[in-house]
Design an enzyme around this catalytic site. Structure first.
Site, PDB file in Angstrom:
ATOM      1  CD  GLU A  45      27.134 -35.447  51.206  1.00 55.66           C
ATOM      2  OE1 GLU A  45      27.506 -35.171  50.059  1.00 55.66           O
ATOM      3  OE2 GLU A  45      27.903 -35.370  52.201  1.00 55.66           O
ATOM      4  CE  LYS A 114      29.015 -32.311  48.457  1.00 62.67           C
ATOM      5  NZ  LYS A 114      29.455 -33.506  49.197  1.00 62.67           N
ATOM      6  CB  CYS A 175      29.008 -32.395  52.825  1.00 61.15           C
ATOM      7  SG  CYS A 175      30.274 -33.204  53.841  1.00 61.15           S
ATOM      8  CB  SER A 357      52.377 -58.455  70.930  1.00 64.27           C
ATOM      9  OG  SER A 357      52.306 -57.043  71.122  1.00 64.27           O
TER      10      SER A 357
END
Length: 592
Positions: A45, A114, A175, A357
């Site tokens: 896309e 689309k 998509c 840490s």
């Protein structure tokens, strides 16, 4: 009579607004597809401009440069004798659409906009584009002059149509359309479309591959047909990681699987499939054929071209395969690590700086960088020249060839344990031990003088000295004294990220890594602007449960025994005074 078709789909690492680089990757993918005998090539896309352009979609230049790339593709001899399906933004009647432009031999066949835009979660497509809402209708699109000069066409069809070649019928989904309840492939399949294509910009989420594969296999099992899915890969200059997973399926079975995590910029999948298998599959589904007899037809664009050859009897068809899934721990070790690599090579920085840490979260983040180093070494070993060139640029050494992940980690990762008077020897030792095992350049320092100085300024101005609760102070005093330590760690992290390589006589700066998991954000158990405020936070979307499983995975897979002690220790921020040298504050007690 030919009936076996050879088709290609791909995953490309496209960069937002990198028009020249994007063009070269598209051309490379078409070249590979042709070399493997494909007659149709599908790309991701918005591959021409890159998916993550955000508000640059509003700019005329983005549309202009996309057209220039399209013109270059139309003119290139590489695109001859193969139907090319590319993604780009197109403006039609002053409205921007997210489109597929399908062309053959220098002529545009169809521009397909689309119809269902992704607009939830991380997606904001309705901000930049408008969905095409006129189902099964097309209009004339007047081509810009620069394209007319190349194609000698004045107008081309624009809208919801399918391609009718000499031997089959091809329809596009884009998509999100695959994920909607009424996907176009349903009606297209009923109307005789045999090959469905889906160009995606689908980002990585843990366990998402299962959903993707299920959607495609279910679509082709119920309706019959061949399904090609292409996807973006890499970070695209965005905060998301697009995870490839290109695939080719037919009649509910997978025939080609692309990698989900890879440092290769161009990946092309090709399969040879028999259209007769689609036709016989459909013939046996009576309910499907009844529905097909009533479906409204799609406009068809006739294409004088065949995806099959006349003499294909000896052409061996592709065999179905079982999809191989990564475990969630493998996904965490590979996805964020690939994203870190993409982000680093594009940032122009020389590596990462991580406050370590001695706890699970920062250890997991360190393991991601180490996993990245392992993947980079493996890619170089496999002969990936682009990765090798990027490594040499990052470490500023043109003759360097990474072979050992620990050595590479020492060059690109600086870890730092920032002790205060409330830090224990145990966490300091755990941080140091992990740094030794992954090979990072490790610094141990004490921030207590800075904490004393800042609290001293407050006391000087107000005449009051705040105390921890353990020393008789109120909860307000206690919280403020904890937050001073946490926030000073951020200041120190950025100072060292900018200047520690300078102090070592090396070039460049470092990206500061955060290590705050998603649970902390959801619960609000965090200090704003502490050392989890960073340039990037690779574990920001991962839960503590998944992180612990990932750290356990790293301990076993990467042979890092230091992680055993980190996993066994109680989670603590170490911001309150110790009791007899031992940690008295735990996250669990604070959240209770």
């Amino acid at each position: 009579m030919g009936r076996k078709v050879t088709v290609a789909t791909c995953a490309l690492n496209q960069w937002a607004l990198d028009f020249e680089g994007n063009l070269q990757r598209i051309l490379q993918s078409i070249e590979i597809a042709k070399r493997k005998g494909a007659r149709y090539r599908l790309g991701p896309e918005l591959e021409i401009c890159g998916y993550g352009c955000w508000d640059h979609y509003y700019e005329s230049d983005t549309l202009l440069h996309s057209l220039q790339v399209l013109a270059a593709l139309l003119e290139s001899p590489v695109t001859r004798d193969i139907i090319c399906d590319v993604g780009m933004p197109v403006m039609h009647k002053n409205v921007r659409y997210n489109c597929r432009v399908i062309f053959l031999n220098g002529k545009i066949l169809l521009i397909r906009p689309k119809m269902a835009l992704a607009n939830e979660g991380n997606y904001r497509e309705l901000r930049w584009f408008t969905p095409w809402s006129r189902s099964r209708q097309t209009e004339e699109y007047f081509l810009p002059r620069m394209i007319q000069d190349v194609t000698q066409q004045e107008t081309v069809p624009f809208g919801d149509a399918v391609l009718a070649t000499r031997d089959t019928c091809i329809g596009s989904e884009i998509c999100e359309e695959l994920w909607t309840p009424r996907s176009p492939h349903v009606d297209m399949g009923l109307d005789g479309v045999e090959i469905f294509t889906n160009a995606s910009g689908s980002h990585h989420v843990l366990r998402k591959a299962h959903t993707r594969v299920d959607l495609v296999t279910t679509a082709t099992a119920k309706n019959g047909g061949i399904y090609l899915l292409a996807n973006q890969k890499g970070c695209d200059g965005d905060r998301l990681y697009y995870d490839g997973c290109a695939l080719i399926a037919m009649n509910g079975c997978i025939f080609a699987q692309g990698s989900q995590f890879s440092l290769d910029d161009v990946e092309v999948l090709v399969a040879t499939l028999d259209l007769e298998d689609v036709r016989s599959h459909r013939a046996e589904i009576s309910s499907r054929n009844l529905a097909a007899s009533k479906v409204s037809p799609y406009p068809r664009v006739k294409v004088d071209f065949a995806l099959s050859c006349r003499e294909d009897l000896l052409e061996p068809p592709s065999e179905p395969i079982e999809w191989t899934y990564h475990s969630p721990e493998e996904e965490i070790s590979l996805g964020p690590a690939c994203w870190l690599w993409d982000f680093l090579r594009r940032s122009g920085q020389a590596g990462f700086f991580l406050p370590l840490s001695g706890g699970v979260d920062s250890a997991a983040t360190a393991c991601l960088v180490y996993s990245m180093c392992r993947q980079v070494c493996e890619a170089v070993k496999q002969g990936n020249q682009e990765v090798l060139a990027d490594v040499r640029t990052i470490v500023d050494e043109l003759s360097y060839t990474p072979q050992d992940p620990q050595d590479l980690c020492g060059r690109v990762l600086t870890t730092c344990y920032m002790a205060s008077e409330n830090s224990s020897q145990e966490t300091c030792g755990r941080a140091r031990e992990l740094a030794q095992q992954i090979g990072s350049h490790h610094i141990g320092l004490n921030i207590e003088p800075a904490v004393t100085a800042v609290v001293g300024i407050f006391s000087l101005v107000t005449g009051r000295r705040p105390l921890f609760a353990a020393h008789g102070g109120s909860s307000r005093e206690n919280l403020a004294l904890q937050n001073v330590q946490a926030r000073l760690r951020m200041v120190v992290a950025y100072l060292f990220a900018q200047l520690s390589l300078w102090a070592r006589g090396a070039c460049g700066g470092l990206l500061v890594l955060g290590s705050a998991n998603v649970d902390e954000s959801l619960l609000g158990y965090l200090t704003k602007y502490d050392c989890s405020s960073a340039d990037i936070n690779p574990i920001g979307g991962i839960s503590k449960t998944d992180l612990k499983a990932f750290v356990q995975f790293c301990m076993e897979r990467f042979q890092l025994p230091a992680l055993q002690g980190i996993l066994a220790a109680p989670a603590t921020a170490e911001l309150e005074p110790l009791t007899d040298g031992q940690v008295s504050q735990t996250d669990e007690s604070k959240l209770a």
